[in-house]
Design an enzyme around this catalytic site. Structure first.
Site, PDB file in Angstrom:
ATOM      1  N   TYR A   1      -9.447 -10.596   1.567  1.00 32.50           N
ATOM      2  CA  TYR A   1     -10.700  -9.902   1.921  1.00 32.50           C
ATOM      3  C   TYR A   1     -11.466  -9.379   0.703  1.00 32.50           C
ATOM      4  CZ  TYR A   1      -7.830  -5.627   1.581  1.00 32.50           C
ATOM      5  OH  TYR A   1      -6.987  -4.638   1.152  1.00 32.50           O
ATOM      6  N   GLU A   2     -10.817  -9.368  -0.456  1.00 33.71           N
ATOM      7  CA  GLU A   2     -11.525  -8.937  -1.668  1.00 33.71           C
ATOM      8  C   GLU A   2     -12.463 -10.021  -2.184  1.00 33.71           C
ATOM      9  OE1 GLU A   2      -8.997  -6.607  -4.558  1.00 33.71           O
ATOM     10  OE2 GLU A   2      -7.442  -7.213  -3.157  1.00 33.71           O
TER      11      GLU A   2
ATOM     12  N   HIS B   1      -8.018   3.514   6.372  1.00 37.61           N
ATOM     13  CA  HIS B   1      -7.158   3.100   5.259  1.00 37.61           C
ATOM     14  C   HIS B   1      -6.396   4.298   4.714  1.00 37.61           C
ATOM     15  CE1 HIS B   1      -5.657   0.945   1.804  1.00 37.61           C
ATOM     16  NE2 HIS B   1      -6.203   1.821   0.992  1.00 37.61           N
TER      17      HIS B   1
ATOM     18  N   SER C   1       0.820  -1.238   0.000  1.00 37.55           N
ATOM     19  CA  SER C   1       0.000   0.000   0.000  1.00 37.55           C
ATOM     20  C   SER C   1       0.835   1.261   0.000  1.00 37.55           C
ATOM     21  CB  SER C   1      -0.849   0.099   1.267  1.00 37.55           C
ATOM     22  OG  SER C   1      -1.758  -0.913   1.371  1.00 37.55           O
TER      23      SER C   1
ATOM     24  N   HIS D   1      -3.768   0.136  -5.147  1.00 39.32           N
ATOM     25  CA  HIS D   1      -3.178  -1.122  -5.598  1.00 39.32           C
ATOM     26  C   HIS D   1      -3.309  -1.309  -7.107  1.00 39.32           C
ATOM     27  CE1 HIS D   1      -2.241  -3.127  -1.716  1.00 39.32           C
ATOM     28  NE2 HIS D   1      -3.144  -2.296  -1.259  1.00 39.32           N
TER      29      HIS D   1
ATOM     30  N   HIS E   1      -5.916  -9.317  -2.229  1.00 36.43           N
ATOM     31  CA  HIS E   1      -6.050  -9.700  -0.822  1.00 36.43           C
ATOM     32  C   HIS E   1      -7.202 -10.682  -0.650  1.00 36.43           C
ATOM     33  CE1 HIS E   1      -4.091  -5.745  -0.865  1.00 36.43           C
ATOM     34  NE2 HIS E   1      -3.512  -6.107   0.270  1.00 36.43           N
TER      35      HIS E   1
ATOM     36  N   ALA F   1       2.239  -2.818   4.284  1.00 36.22           N
ATOM     37  CA  ALA F   1       1.958  -1.839   5.336  1.00 36.22           C
ATOM     38  C   ALA F   1       1.411  -2.634   6.519  1.00 36.22           C
ATOM     39  CB  ALA F   1       0.912  -0.852   4.843  1.00 36.22           C
TER      40      ALA F   1
ATOM     41  N   MET G   1      -2.652  -7.477   6.471  1.00 42.40           N
ATOM     42  CA  MET G   1      -3.639  -8.305   5.771  1.00 42.40           C
ATOM     43  C   MET G   1      -3.067  -8.995   4.531  1.00 42.40           C
ATOM     44  SD  MET G   1      -6.773  -5.596   6.098  1.00 42.40           S
ATOM     45  CE  MET G   1      -7.018  -4.677   7.627  1.00 42.40           C
ATOM     46  N   SER G   2      -1.760  -9.173   4.498  1.00 44.64           N
ATOM     47  CA  SER G   2      -1.140  -9.804   3.316  1.00 44.64           C
ATOM     48  C   SER G   2       0.106 -10.561   3.721  1.00 44.64           C
ATOM     49  CB  SER G   2      -0.779  -8.714   2.298  1.00 44.64           C
ATOM     50  OG  SER G   2       0.268  -7.909   2.815  1.00 44.64           O
TER      51      SER G   2
ATOM     52  N   ASN H   1       1.027   2.619  11.103  1.00 45.12           N
ATOM     53  CA  ASN H   1       0.233   3.135  12.226  1.00 45.12           C
ATOM     54  C   ASN H   1       0.502   2.234  13.416  1.00 45.12           C
ATOM     55  OD1 ASN H   1      -1.525   1.254  10.358  1.00 45.12           O
ATOM     56  ND2 ASN H   1      -2.282   0.974  12.442  1.00 45.12           N
TER      57      ASN H   1
HETATM   58  N1  HPA Z   1      -3.971  -3.724  11.006  1.00 49.04           N
HETATM   59  C1  HPA Z   1      -4.054  -4.539   9.937  1.00 49.04           C
HETATM   60  N2  HPA Z   1      -3.532  -4.237   8.770  1.00 49.04           N
HETATM   61  C2  HPA Z   1      -2.885  -3.064   8.653  1.00 49.04           C
HETATM   62  C3  HPA Z   1      -2.765  -2.172   9.720  1.00 49.04           C
HETATM   63  C4  HPA Z   1      -3.348  -2.521  10.969  1.00 49.04           C
HETATM   64  O1  HPA Z   1      -3.297  -1.770  11.961  1.00 49.04           O
HETATM   65  N3  HPA Z   1      -2.068  -1.085   9.252  1.00 49.04           N
HETATM   66  C5  HPA Z   1      -1.759  -1.354   7.961  1.00 49.04           C
HETATM   67  N4  HPA Z   1      -2.262  -2.543   7.588  1.00 49.04           N
END
Ligand code: HPA
Length: 282
Positions: free
Chosen positions: A92-93, A254, A37, A68, A90, A120, A218-219, A242
């Site tokens: 989740y898609e 996001h 990302s 993406h 991903h 990320a 998530m990847s 974050n």
């Molecule tokens: N959680 C899950 N996936 C993420 C996060 C998070 O805090 N930050 C970036 N991708």
């Protein structure tokens, strides 16, 4: 009905994707790089030989997520032959877990020996701050389906592959060396993959912390498993965009993650570029 869990169907599908790629280029990469990302700008550094939008590859899973844009970029970085995934899909898609790893397996079939993963993540380790880079030393895969479930694809690897050294020590040493030379403070740690798309609850983050995870995203993990299965050497760097839920006092979005990725991208580019040039020599 076609099932992703059927080894022959998936292998045929991969071979068909490879045929589509080979119609456009005979490029054989040494290193396959996946850009996470907001980190898509890295591509500007590549001396491009050819790009192939995912939509031009028959039966290839195409990402729907903002940030993406989906294409393979083939080219060289200081003479090192790389194929770069600008955008990934991903779980989740709504894709099956076997489809999520298809692009990785395809790069392995193109000839890539090394898979360099980036992503990320949310920082769980209390020593981390937003904007840090974490070299992935190991992973926790148990919260997502295993991409090797279903009939084993014997052409790719063994039924029960060892996962003791997914993130190769020799590649980790190179990344550490690159970070020192670039004067970048490099954290290290364990990455846990969730299915997403919701961010975690504070209680879930506490659980991951107890389990030994340093960052969550998530990847990546399923991609690393599929690559290791087929004998690729894997390494990975996570941009801690974050602090994870409950560690951060603010709700997560996001957009915030994406922006943090963009902000970190100049430094990230230096780190990845130097690492790849060094890996080109091994
Ligand atoms: N959680 C899950 N996936 C993420 C996060 C998070 O805090 N930050 C970036 N991708």
């Amino acid at each position: 009905m076609k099932s992703d869990a059927n080894a022959k169907n998936m292998y045929d599908r991969l071979q068909n994707c490879l045929k589509c790629v080979r119609k456009k280029t005979d490029f054989v990469p040494k290193i396959a790089l996946v850009l996470g990302s907001g980190l898509g700008d890295f591509a500007k550094n590549i001396e491009v030989e050819c790009t192939i939008p995912y939509s031009e590859i028959e039966n290839f899973p195409v990402s729907t997520v903002f940030g993406h844009a989906g294409q393979y970029i083939f080219g060289t970085l200081n003479g090192v032959k790389i194929v770069c995934m600008q955008g990934r899909v991903h779980y989740y898609e709504g894709y099956s877990i076997q489809e999520v790893v298809l692009p990785i397996r395809l790069m392995g079939l193109m000839g890539a020996e090394i898979l360099f993963l980036t992503n990320a993540s949310g920082g769980i380790n209390s020593d981390f701050k937003a904007g840090d880079f974490m070299m992935i030393t190991d992973h926790i895969s148990n919260f997502v389906p295993n991409p090797l479930t279903g009939q084993n694809i014997e052409e790719l690897g063994t039924r029960f592959p060892d996962m003791s050294h997914v993130y190769r020590e020799e590649l980790q040493a190179i990344i550490e060396e690159a970070a020192i030379e670039e004067k970048i403070d490099l954290k290290k740690g364990v990455y846990v993959q969730t299915t997403g798309p919701s961010f975690e609850s504070p209680a879930e983050i506490q659980m991951f912390k107890l389990l030994g995870a340093d960052a969550v995203g998530m990847s990546t993990v399923v991609e690393a498993i599929a690559a290791n299965h087929m004998g690729m050497k894997v390494c990975g760097i996570s941009c801690v965009c974050n602090l994870a839920a409950g560690i951060s006092p603010r709700p997560l979005t996001h957009e915030e993650v994406f922006e943090a990725g963009v902000k970190a991208s100049a430094l990230f580019t230096r780190l990845v570029k130097k690492s790849i040039v060094k890996m080109g020599k091994i």
